[in-house]
Design an enzyme around this catalytic site. Structure first.
Site, PDB file in Angstrom:
ATOM      1  N   HIS A 153       0.843  -1.211   0.000  1.00 48.16           N
ATOM      2  CA  HIS A 153       0.000   0.000   0.000  1.00 48.16           C
ATOM      3  C   HIS A 153       0.872   1.252   0.000  1.00 48.16           C
ATOM      4  CE1 HIS A 153      -3.998  -1.883   0.539  1.00 48.16           C
ATOM      5  NE2 HIS A 153      -3.340  -2.807   1.223  1.00 48.16           N
ATOM      6  N   ASP A 158      -0.892  -5.272   5.808  1.00 47.49           N
ATOM      7  CA  ASP A 158      -1.917  -6.026   5.089  1.00 47.49           C
ATOM      8  C   ASP A 158      -1.641  -6.052   3.586  1.00 47.49           C
ATOM      9  OD1 ASP A 158      -2.459  -3.238   5.083  1.00 47.49           O
ATOM     10  OD2 ASP A 158      -4.499  -3.624   4.390  1.00 47.49           O
ATOM     11  N   GLU A 159      -2.101  -7.094   2.942  1.00 47.18           N
ATOM     12  CA  GLU A 159      -2.160  -7.190   1.481  1.00 47.18           C
ATOM     13  C   GLU A 159      -0.833  -6.838   0.811  1.00 47.18           C
ATOM     14  OE1 GLU A 159      -6.888  -6.256   0.848  1.00 47.18           O
ATOM     15  OE2 GLU A 159      -5.521  -4.559   1.029  1.00 47.18           O
ATOM     16  N   SER A 160       0.253  -7.335   1.377  1.00 47.72           N
ATOM     17  CA  SER A 160       1.580  -7.098   0.781  1.00 47.72           C
ATOM     18  C   SER A 160       1.850  -8.173  -0.256  1.00 47.72           C
ATOM     19  CB  SER A 160       2.650  -7.085   1.874  1.00 47.72           C
ATOM     20  OG  SER A 160       2.439  -6.033   2.778  1.00 47.72           O
ATOM     21  N   LEU A 161       1.018  -8.200  -1.288  1.00 43.82           N
ATOM     22  CA  LEU A 161       1.059  -9.274  -2.272  1.00 43.82           C
ATOM     23  C   LEU A 161       2.247  -9.157  -3.210  1.00 43.82           C
ATOM     24  CD1 LEU A 161      -2.752  -9.343  -3.161  1.00 43.82           C
ATOM     25  CD2 LEU A 161      -1.549 -10.514  -1.304  1.00 43.82           C
TER      26      LEU A 161
END
Length: 504
Positions: free
Chosen positions: A226, A307-310
């Site tokens: 993000h 979060d959401e560290s894809l």
């Protein structure tokens, strides 16, 4: 808990007995108490009724008495008695403030004018942490609007406001050591809307205003993912976007553009960005940012995202989370991270996890959340399919998303915090309702998504699990009675057909 009829109170108190009839409120009724508490009540009554009650230095003949006595109640607790006179005794200043909020819910207009419903109340919160998260990144809220949100949530006895200050779409806080963040990374927002940022004086103003309402600000700098906006200002810190299949699919579905390195991103897709994990300059940046934000924030918490560290490998993610969570401890703060950070075995001892999985979590999410407890931390519960305030009420509702499901008021209410995860009940620090703002373009939009569901979050955070009024039918009736109060305060709530809304 004793009620003759359920008093129209949200959140429901520990103990409350309704009396017969009302106590008329005369414009000349005097208020005695500490100046801050007296002003809170006097200002609120004036907004509601149009007349301003006089303050008095005399306790013996005051119509409304506001006191603090630690022997009467514990932290944040209070007693309230509305008889021929009104008396509120707080166990501390916060308890007195919450007693005033309860009294204001008992202020009703009738055929004979304004009056208080008679009641005896003894009350205290279930959880120490009762929060709301406001995403000021996808949609930027000026200081005045943040203050409005603070007033709204304080009236429901929330005591933390989590500000999501950074994301792919923009950066919202002035950092002196990295000035281009405000100059270049703050100008954008989701949907191509106008951006903005809080100067340090702005942020201090928000913190002080929140404190006056017994609310602690929890700032979040979302890392290591993000982080696209950082690269607009300082490209040397951020990796090139990782265009995963889900990002490409969702971007096409929404008719948006894919992220491009160095250009402002206004879409909703997630998981494509990462800071450069193995570059030492990244940690100089993170340390500078967290130091300045921590210096602005007297509260104990710094939220570091996670979060959401894809776009980040598991190994790199672990390396980053270990270093940055330890960095927060070194700065004298307690780190908070989204539950994915619980996958890191070496996360700093005492880190608090924020769980956003479902009320029936996957094994992986549950294991990540449990890791925080095993490392000496605790948990904030934000189950996305119950308390994410940006989910649609129904499939046709024009605002919000639906990736976690549709969340009507009953879904927001019918869950029990201790049933979500297999951890000791005393390891649950509290409950928080997040409002993400991809589809929000105004404060009115935000209020319609928050209200009335935020009342359900408030009750789950405050009221004991064995409360006799902690039922859907009781809550539904009490929630309907909030309508005239919310309308008087200018709250633009969604009048869902689930509730029979009172007109008076």
């Amino acid at each position: 808990m004793a009620f003759t009829d359920p008093l129209p109170l949200i959140p429901s108190p520990i103990s409350a007995t309704a009396g017969q009839g009302r106590v008329a409120l005369a414009p000349t009724a005097t208020v005695h108490g500490a100046p801050a508490a007296a002003s809170t009540l006097i200002d609120a009554v004036e907004r509601r009724t149009g007349f301003r009650l006089p303050a008095s230095d005399r306790a013996d003949d005051a119509a409304i008495s506001l006191l603090v006595d630690p022997a009467t109640a514990g932290a944040e607790g209070y007693t309230l008695r509305v008889a021929d006179r009104v008396e509120i005794i707080g166990g501390d200043e916060a308890g007195l403030f919450y007693g005033i909020q309860t009294l204001l819910q008992l202020l009703r207009d009738g055929d004979e004018g304004w009056g208080w419903l008679r009641a005896d109340v003894a009350d205290a919160p279930r959880f120490a942490y009762r929060g709301v998260m406001l995403d000021v990144t996808r949609h930027f809220f000026p200081v005045a609007e943040v203050k409005t949100v603070i007033d709204r949530i304080a009236a429901l006895k929330f005591n933390h406001l989590h500000l999501h200050l950074t994301d792919d779409q923009g950066w919202r806080i002035q950092i002196d050591s990295w000035p281009l963040l405000a100059e270049k990374a703050a100008v954008s927002a989701a949907n191509g809307d106008e951006g903005g940022f809080y100067s340090k004086d702005d942020f201090r103003e928000i913190v002080a205003y929140a404190a006056s309402r017994h609310i602690t600000i929890v700032p979040e700098i979302d890392l290591p993912g993000h982080t696209h906006a950082i690269g607009v200002a300082y490209p040397e810190i951020v990796e090139a976007p990782v265009l995963n299949d889900e990002l490409v699919r969702s971007t096409a579905l929404w008719g948006q553009k894919l992220p491009v390195a160095g250009e402002p991103y206004t879409g909703w897709g997630v998981g494509h960005s990462s800071v450069r994990i193995r570059e030492e300059g990244t940690y100089d940046f993170v340390r500078d940012v967290l130091t300045e934000v921590g210096d602005l924030t007297p509260g104990p918490y710094l939220h570091i995202g996670g979060d959401e560290s894809l776009g980040t490998s598991a190994e790199d993610f672990a390396h980053f989370v270990e270093r940055v969570s330890a960095m927060v401890i070194e700065l004298g703060k307690t780190p908070i991270a989204w539950h994915e950070a619980g996958a890191v075995s070496g996360i700093a001892q005492g880190t608090i996890g924020q769980f956003w999985g479902g009320v029936e979590p996957s094994e992986a999410h549950a294991a990540e959340a449990a890791q925080f407890v095993e490392r000496g931390g605790s948990l904030i519960l934000s189950p996305s399919n119950a308390v994410y305030l940006d989910m649609k009420y129904d499939a046709d509702y024009p605002l919000g998303l639906a990736w976690a499901g549709l969340v009507d008021v009953r879904r927001a209410y019918d869950w029990e915090p201790t049933d979500v995860l297999d951890v000791p009940a005393d390891e649950i620090l509290g409950v928080e309702g997040p409002l993400w703002t991809e589809t929000v373009r105004s404060l009115a939009d935000a209020e319609q998504l928050m209200f009335p569901r935020i009342a359900a979050v408030a009750e789950r955070a405050w009221t004991p699990a064995d409360g006799a009024e902690l039922t859907w039918e009781s809550f539904r009736a009490r929630l309907g009675a909030m309508a005239p109060l919310w309308q008087a305060d200018g709250i633009r709530f969604h009048p869902t057909s689930e509730i029979d809304w009172s007109t008076r």
